[in-house]
Design a protein around this motif. Structure first.
Motif, PDB file in Angstrom:
ATOM      1  N   UNK A 191      41.835  35.028  10.768  1.00 25.28           N
ATOM      2  CA  UNK A 191      42.075  35.024  11.917  1.00 25.28           C
ATOM      3  C   UNK A 191      42.251  32.907  12.321  1.00 25.28           C
ATOM      4  N   UNK A 192      43.300  32.960  13.391  1.00 27.64           N
ATOM      5  CA  UNK A 192      43.914  31.959  13.790  1.00 27.64           C
ATOM      6  C   UNK A 192      43.160  32.179  15.234  1.00 27.64           C
ATOM      7  N   UNK A 193      42.985  30.723  15.919  1.00 26.15           N
ATOM      8  CA  UNK A 193      42.992  30.675  17.658  1.00 26.15           C
ATOM      9  C   UNK A 193      43.478  31.324  18.221  1.00 26.15           C
ATOM     10  N   UNK A 194      44.674  31.127  17.651  1.00 23.49           N
ATOM     11  CA  UNK A 194      45.590  31.902  17.968  1.00 23.49           C
ATOM     12  C   UNK A 194      45.732  32.766  18.571  1.00 23.49           C
ATOM     13  N   UNK A 195      45.250  33.498  17.606  1.00 25.05           N
ATOM     14  CA  UNK A 195      45.540  35.269  17.467  1.00 25.05           C
ATOM     15  C   UNK A 195      44.280  35.538  17.991  1.00 25.05           C
ATOM     16  N   UNK A 196      43.139  35.378  18.538  1.00 20.11           N
ATOM     17  CA  UNK A 196      42.239  35.096  18.932  1.00 20.11           C
ATOM     18  C   UNK A 196      41.811  35.505  20.268  1.00 20.11           C
ATOM     19  N   UNK A 197      42.571  33.949  20.666  1.00 23.58           N
ATOM     20  CA  UNK A 197      42.514  33.548  22.657  1.00 23.58           C
ATOM     21  C   UNK A 197      42.780  34.421  23.834  1.00 23.58           C
ATOM     22  N   UNK A 198      42.486  34.592  25.199  1.00 13.10           N
ATOM     23  CA  UNK A 198      42.984  35.001  25.925  1.00 13.10           C
ATOM     24  C   UNK A 198      44.128  33.905  25.779  1.00 13.10           C
ATOM     25  N   UNK A 199      45.960  34.781  26.172  1.00 14.37           N
ATOM     26  CA  UNK A 199      46.990  33.777  26.957  1.00 14.37           C
ATOM     27  C   UNK A 199      46.835  33.290  28.149  1.00 14.37           C
ATOM     28  N   UNK A 200      47.196  35.034  28.992  1.00 13.32           N
ATOM     29  CA  UNK A 200      47.382  34.865  30.025  1.00 13.32           C
ATOM     30  C   UNK A 200      46.383  34.169  30.820  1.00 13.32           C
ATOM     31  N   UNK A 201      45.928  32.862  31.152  1.00 16.96           N
ATOM     32  CA  UNK A 201      44.242  33.001  31.417  1.00 16.96           C
ATOM     33  C   UNK A 201      44.759  32.575  32.957  1.00 16.96           C
ATOM     34  N   UNK A 202      43.732  32.724  33.884  1.00 17.86           N
ATOM     35  CA  UNK A 202      43.846  33.064  35.249  1.00 17.86           C
ATOM     36  C   UNK A 202      42.693  31.277  35.605  1.00 17.86           C
ATOM     37  N   UNK A 203      43.919  30.565  36.587  1.00 18.68           N
ATOM     38  CA  UNK A 203      43.419  29.328  36.379  1.00 18.68           C
ATOM     39  C   UNK A 203      43.031  29.529  37.696  1.00 18.68           C
ATOM     40  N   UNK A 204      42.268  28.228  38.237  1.00 23.32           N
ATOM     41  CA  UNK A 204      42.072  27.897  40.080  1.00 23.32           C
ATOM     42  C   UNK A 204      42.083  26.735  40.170  1.00 23.32           C
ATOM     43  N   UNK A 205      42.175  25.677  41.174  1.00 21.50           N
ATOM     44  CA  UNK A 205      42.736  24.257  41.721  1.00 21.50           C
ATOM     45  C   UNK A 205      41.253  24.225  41.848  1.00 21.50           C
ATOM     46  N   UNK A 206      41.199  22.170  41.544  1.00 20.89           N
ATOM     47  CA  UNK A 206      39.634  21.766  42.490  1.00 20.89           C
ATOM     48  C   UNK A 206      39.369  22.336  43.527  1.00 20.89           C
ATOM     49  N   UNK A 207      40.410  22.479  44.495  1.00 24.84           N
ATOM     50  CA  UNK A 207      40.152  22.706  45.583  1.00 24.84           C
ATOM     51  C   UNK A 207      39.855  24.392  45.947  1.00 24.84           C
ATOM     52  N   UNK A 208      39.961  24.901  45.456  1.00 26.27           N
ATOM     53  CA  UNK A 208      39.690  26.389  45.889  1.00 26.27           C
ATOM     54  C   UNK A 208      38.264  26.739  45.921  1.00 26.27           C
ATOM     55  N   UNK A 209      38.015  27.552  46.757  1.00 27.15           N
ATOM     56  CA  UNK A 209      36.237  27.301  47.843  1.00 27.15           C
ATOM     57  C   UNK A 209      35.627  28.179  46.375  1.00 27.15           C
ATOM     58  N   UNK A 210      34.250  27.645  46.369  1.00 21.96           N
ATOM     59  CA  UNK A 210      33.758  28.854  45.670  1.00 21.96           C
ATOM     60  C   UNK A 210      33.559  30.394  45.493  1.00 21.96           C
ATOM     61  N   UNK A 211      33.225  30.199  46.745  1.00 22.87           N
ATOM     62  CA  UNK A 211      33.498  31.690  47.635  1.00 22.87           C
ATOM     63  C   UNK A 211      34.889  33.066  46.593  1.00 22.87           C
ATOM     64  N   UNK A 212      36.162  31.956  47.111  1.00 25.44           N
ATOM     65  CA  UNK A 212      36.501  32.537  46.349  1.00 25.44           C
ATOM     66  C   UNK A 212      36.761  32.343  44.645  1.00 25.44           C
ATOM     67  N   UNK A 213      36.224  31.284  44.251  1.00 23.35           N
ATOM     68  CA  UNK A 213      35.962  31.893  42.513  1.00 23.35           C
ATOM     69  C   UNK A 213      34.966  32.479  42.358  1.00 23.35           C
ATOM     70  N   UNK A 214      33.911  33.100  43.617  1.00 23.30           N
ATOM     71  CA  UNK A 214      33.332  33.649  43.404  1.00 23.30           C
ATOM     72  C   UNK A 214      33.513  35.115  42.968  1.00 23.30           C
ATOM     73  N   UNK A 215      34.224  35.316  44.261  1.00 19.44           N
ATOM     74  CA  UNK A 215      35.655  37.339  43.934  1.00 19.44           C
ATOM     75  C   UNK A 215      35.911  37.050  43.009  1.00 19.44           C
ATOM     76  N   UNK A 216      37.053  36.277  42.617  1.00 17.53           N
ATOM     77  CA  UNK A 216      37.722  36.564  41.469  1.00 17.53           C
ATOM     78  C   UNK A 216      36.926  36.606  40.897  1.00 17.53           C
ATOM     79  N   UNK A 217      35.586  35.857  40.166  1.00 18.26           N
ATOM     80  CA  UNK A 217      34.594  36.660  39.112  1.00 18.26           C
ATOM     81  C   UNK A 217      33.683  37.930  38.732  1.00 18.26           C
ATOM     82  N   UNK A 218      33.511  38.006  40.171  1.00 16.36           N
ATOM     83  CA  UNK A 218      33.066  39.162  40.942  1.00 16.36           C
ATOM     84  C   UNK A 218      34.328  40.462  40.316  1.00 16.36           C
TER      85      UNK A 218
END
Length: 139
Positions: free
Chosen positions: A80-107
């Motif tokens: 397999x290649x990296x491209x075949x195995x990796x997740x392509x539609x990556x959810x990202x956050x901005x540096x100013x996103x609050x820790x609370x909002x990040x915790x909610x996304x991950x939860x």
């Protein structure tokens, strides 16, 4: 606990990354050497995917089931290649996103790491471990 602390204050800024031309054997080595579970896949400074150690295990489990081999099978990793195995539609956050909002996304999602992107460039990664360490310090 303060509610609007930016994720940039707890994210990991030293990024261990892969490119689409790297192979899965290199990914396995990075996971093991750095004791990490998530690696961003980048093109220049832009994130194009995310690879987790669980992704590697998913493609290797059938091979490991009948094997006494403790490591991941090179034959499987080279199939397999990296491209075949990796997740392509990556959810990202901005540096100013609050820790609370990040915790909610991950939860509420089925992953345990978020790339932190500023103006299209990958600037860090925040994991559930980063969040737990923050909460431990706060309490």
């Amino acid at each position: 606990m303060r509610e609007h602390i930016p994720v940039s204050s707890i994210m990991t800024k030293t990024i261990i990354g892969l490119t689409r031309s790297d192979d899965l054997k290199r990914a396995e080595m990075l996971f093991n050497r750095h004791r990490i579970k998530h690696i961003p896949v980048v093109a220049g400074e832009c994130i194009i995917g995310m690879l987790s150690y669980t992704d590697l295990m998913r493609i290797s489990i059938p091979e490991l089931a009948g094997s006494d081999n403790v490591g991941l099978d090179s034959v499987v990793l080279n199939s397999f290649t990296i491209e075949q195995v990796m997740v392509k539609n990556v959810v990202t956050v901005a540096p100013e996103t609050s820790i609370k909002d990040v915790a909610l996304i991950l939860a509420n999602r089925e992953f345990h790491a978020l790339p932190v992107v500023d103006k299209g460039d990958l600037v860090g990664i925040v994991t559930t471990t980063d969040l737990l360490n923050y909460f431990i310090r706060e309490f």
